[in-house]
Design an enzyme around this catalytic site. Structure first.
Site, short mmCIF file in Angstrom:
data_model
loop_
_atom_site.label_atom_id
_atom_site.label_comp_id
_atom_site.label_asym_id
_atom_site.label_seq_id
_atom_site.Cartn_x
_atom_site.Cartn_y
_atom_site.Cartn_z
N GLY A 19 1.20 13.29 12.14
CA GLY A 19 1.81 14.00 13.26
C GLY A 19 2.01 13.05 14.42
O GLY A 19 1.39 11.98 14.46
N CYS A 49 -2.96 9.88 7.73
CA CYS A 49 -2.65 9.35 9.06
C CYS A 49 -3.35 10.20 10.14
O CYS A 49 -4.57 10.20 10.21
CB CYS A 49 -1.12 9.31 9.24
SG CYS A 49 -0.61 8.31 10.63
N TYR A 50 -2.60 10.97 10.94
CA TYR A 50 -3.25 11.81 11.96
C TYR A 50 -4.31 12.70 11.30
O TYR A 50 -5.38 12.93 11.86
CB TYR A 50 -2.20 12.67 12.67
CG TYR A 50 -2.80 13.67 13.63
CD1 TYR A 50 -3.18 13.30 14.91
CD2 TYR A 50 -3.01 15.00 13.23
CE1 TYR A 50 -3.76 14.23 15.78
CE2 TYR A 50 -3.59 15.92 14.09
CZ TYR A 50 -3.96 15.53 15.37
OH TYR A 50 -4.53 16.44 16.22
N HIS A 83 0.80 6.23 4.40
CA HIS A 83 1.50 7.42 3.89
C HIS A 83 1.76 7.33 2.38
O HIS A 83 2.69 6.64 1.96
CB HIS A 83 2.83 7.59 4.62
CG HIS A 83 2.64 8.00 6.04
ND1 HIS A 83 2.60 9.32 6.43
CD2 HIS A 83 2.44 7.28 7.16
CE1 HIS A 83 2.40 9.39 7.73
NE2 HIS A 83 2.30 8.16 8.19
N GLU A 102 2.99 9.59 0.55
CA GLU A 102 4.16 10.40 0.21
C GLU A 102 5.47 9.64 0.33
O GLU A 102 6.51 10.09 -0.15
CB GLU A 102 4.21 11.67 1.08
CG GLU A 102 4.53 11.46 2.56
CD GLU A 102 3.33 11.06 3.42
OE1 GLU A 102 2.36 10.54 2.88
OE2 GLU A 102 3.39 11.26 4.66
N ASP A 136 25.32 21.59 -1.18
CA ASP A 136 24.27 22.46 -0.61
C ASP A 136 24.76 23.90 -0.46
O ASP A 136 24.11 24.84 -0.92
CB ASP A 136 23.81 21.95 0.76
CG ASP A 136 23.53 20.46 0.74
OD1 ASP A 136 23.25 19.96 -0.35
OD2 ASP A 136 23.60 19.83 1.80
N LYS A 184 17.98 16.85 -0.81
CA LYS A 184 19.25 16.81 -1.52
C LYS A 184 19.09 16.58 -3.03
O LYS A 184 19.72 17.25 -3.84
CB LYS A 184 20.08 15.68 -0.93
CG LYS A 184 21.47 15.59 -1.43
CD LYS A 184 22.29 16.48 -0.62
CE LYS A 184 23.64 16.30 -0.27
NZ LYS A 184 24.01 17.08 0.88
#
Ligand code: XMP
Length: 502
Positions: free
Chosen positions: A51, A77-78, A161, A163, A219, A358
């Site tokens: 964050g 992280c945070y 991170h 991810e 989309d 996407k």
């Protein structure tokens, strides 16, 4: 399921997405929720996101409860700093940020199963944990961050991170957390998502009708196909020609969609262009476009009875960059269909793809058996050429950009890796430049070529286009487009730039 608590990171949905890729169901809740969802017996683990805040900005006491559930918890992280502070460690508030690639040296821990001793990780932080809580063990360090990972009972913390794709073994670490630590079950699939969305739309809409905003891209077409499964003839497709489309785009969209959905076409070119006249600020342009779209959809809704909803193909990057994610994220740009919406609206919004990226939508498109031409179509922003003309938009500048863009696309189709390129387009700059043509001085406009690779629009790398290609395109643009006398090539990645210039 795994619950992800969002503290406002730009990457929270990426965490959820990595979990989905491993076929585990996940839900994101905000850090301002009451955490009662965590008592659900199906919760197998908790992830605390990163964050933009600091543990010194907001009291952390509220969050103590999260760690009291005894569930396997991963802080990123945070999220790691927060747990370190709550559990009795120390976080140092630093003035400088560490941002980018670092080399992790890991120690032996179940979280790092099958991760080599040294590997590349992606860092993006200000504060740092300088003392781990009593009884905790440091399990990873980088050159500049001695506590890059720690383990304390059921808590695991990572300063980097996992991810983000740039973290070499990030997916392996998430896999270890899910299956070795949480013992999660693989029960999630894209098919399930479509079924859930169909049910959700049916329950929400009941016997009412909905308008579906169609742009011709993947989309909105996928969103419309899902909504049509739920609502059948009660769904009305509307395509708006907003005057900032590419050359021949309206005709191409009509042709592509002919067999897929019944469309009403609204010619609103004059209306949009008059509202955009003399508007230079990109955020204002997006807001004007967002407003006008909604007003047109509302007018279309009035033409039929019982239309109470608007279906949009909004994706997650639009949501998070507009600062409308689940937690308290920063506004990067207010995407026209999220941050650009008017405050008061008659229609209620339905966004079946709001939490997806996407490439996940492309997977759904294949599952729904949409034609390949859609699946391979490159993204085009809703505010169209209005955000590719930096500065004021007018018919003359639109004509120049359309012609330049058409030339670039004609040539780009010949590129060997055209399919792998995420977007390739031209941008008209608000600059005059001196040139010499046929022995005469010119003072004309500058156009930039932008081409990027990306998986999901969240990060992007510029494409090393061949010199011969750039040479051909630049010569053609300057020779064929009246008003442009210089072409430049954008060699910036995202971050620090964004994909579009505005
Ligand atoms: P950025 O420029 O934020 O773009 O790096 C990420 C992706 O989003 C598209 N984009 C938009 N799409 N409304 C949209 O529908 C918008 O306001 C908007 N702004 C950017 C962009 O083309 C890229 O694919």
């Amino acid at each position: 399921m795994i619950v992800v608590i969002d503290f406002g990171s730009q990457y929270t949905q990426l965490i959820a997405r990595r979990i989905r890729e491993l076929k585990v169901y996940s839900e994101i809740i905000s850090c301002s929720d009451d955490f009662s969802a965590l008592k659900d017996k199906n919760v197998e683990g908790i992830i605390l996101s990163g964050g933009p805040g600091s543990v010194y900005d907001v009291p952390t006491d509220n969050y103590r409860r999260i760690l009291s559930f005894g569930l396997p918890t991963l802080g990123i992280c945070y999220g790691m700093q927060l747990a370190a502070q709550i559990l009795g460690g120390k976080v140092h508030r630093s003035k400088t940020q560490e941002y980018g690639l670092a080399y992790l040296t890991r120690r032996k821990n179940i979280l790092f199963t099958d991760v080599p001793r040294h590997s590349r990780v992606w860092m993006s932080h200000g504060d740092t944990v300088v003392r781990v809580p009593p009884g905790a063990r440091v399990i990873g360090a980088t050159e500049t961050t001695p506590i890059a990972a720690f383990h304390a009972g059921h808590f695991y913390g990572l300063q980097f991170h996992p991810e983000v794709r740039h973290t070499e073994y990030g997916q392996q670490i998430i896999d270890n957390y899910l299956f070795k630590i949480c013992r999660a079950r693989k029960t999630w699939s894209m098919h399930r998502l479509v079924d859930e969305e169909v049910t959700h739309i049916r329950e929400t809409v009941g016997r009412d009708r909905a308008i579906c905003a169609i742009s011709g891209g993947i989309d909105s077409t996928v969103a419309a196909t899902i909504a049509a499964r739920a609502m059948g003839k009660n769904l009305i497709g509307v395509f708006v020609d907003n005057g900032v489309l590419r050359m021949n785009e309206r005709e191409e969209v009509m042709e592509n969609l002919r067999t897929i959905i019944n469309l009403r076409v609204v010619d609103a070119r004059a209306r949009f262009l008059s509202k955009l006249r003399n508007v230079r600020d990109a955020e204002k342009k997006r807001k004007i476009i967002g407003h006008e779209f909604i007003r047109i959809f509302e007018a279309e809704a009035r033409r039929a009875s019982n239309v109470k909803y608007l279906v949009q193909g909004t994706l997650y990057p639009d949501v998070i960059e507009s600062g409308r994610g689940i937690g308290p994220a920063d506004v990067i740009k207010s995407h026209h269909n999220v941050g650009g919406l008017p405050k008061k609206m008659r229609l209620k919004i339905i966004e079946p793809l709001r939490m997806l990226f996407k490439d996940e939508v492309r997977v759904i498109a294949k599952y729904l058996k949409l034609p390949r031409s859609f699946i391979e179509r490159k993204p085009f922003p809703g505010p169209g050429l209005a955000v590719r003309i930096v500065g004021a938009v007018n018919p003359l500048r639109l004509r120049m950009l359309r012609q330049a863009d058409r030339i670039l696309l004609e040539e780009a189709h010949q590129l060997e890796d055209y399919q792998d390129i995420w977007q390739i387009f031209t941008v008209l700059l608000p600059l005059g430049s001196v040139g010499v043509m046929g022995d005469k001085r010119t003072y004309d406009s500058v156009c930039a070529i932008r081409a990027v690779y990306s998986d999901d629009g969240m990060t992007a790398d510029w494409v090393r286009l061949p010199h011969a290609f750039l040479n051909r395109v630049a010569r053609r643009i300057v020779n064929e487009v009246k008003g442009i006398n210089r072409v430049v090539f954008d060699i910036t990645s995202k971050p620090p730039a964004t994909i579009e210039w505005e």
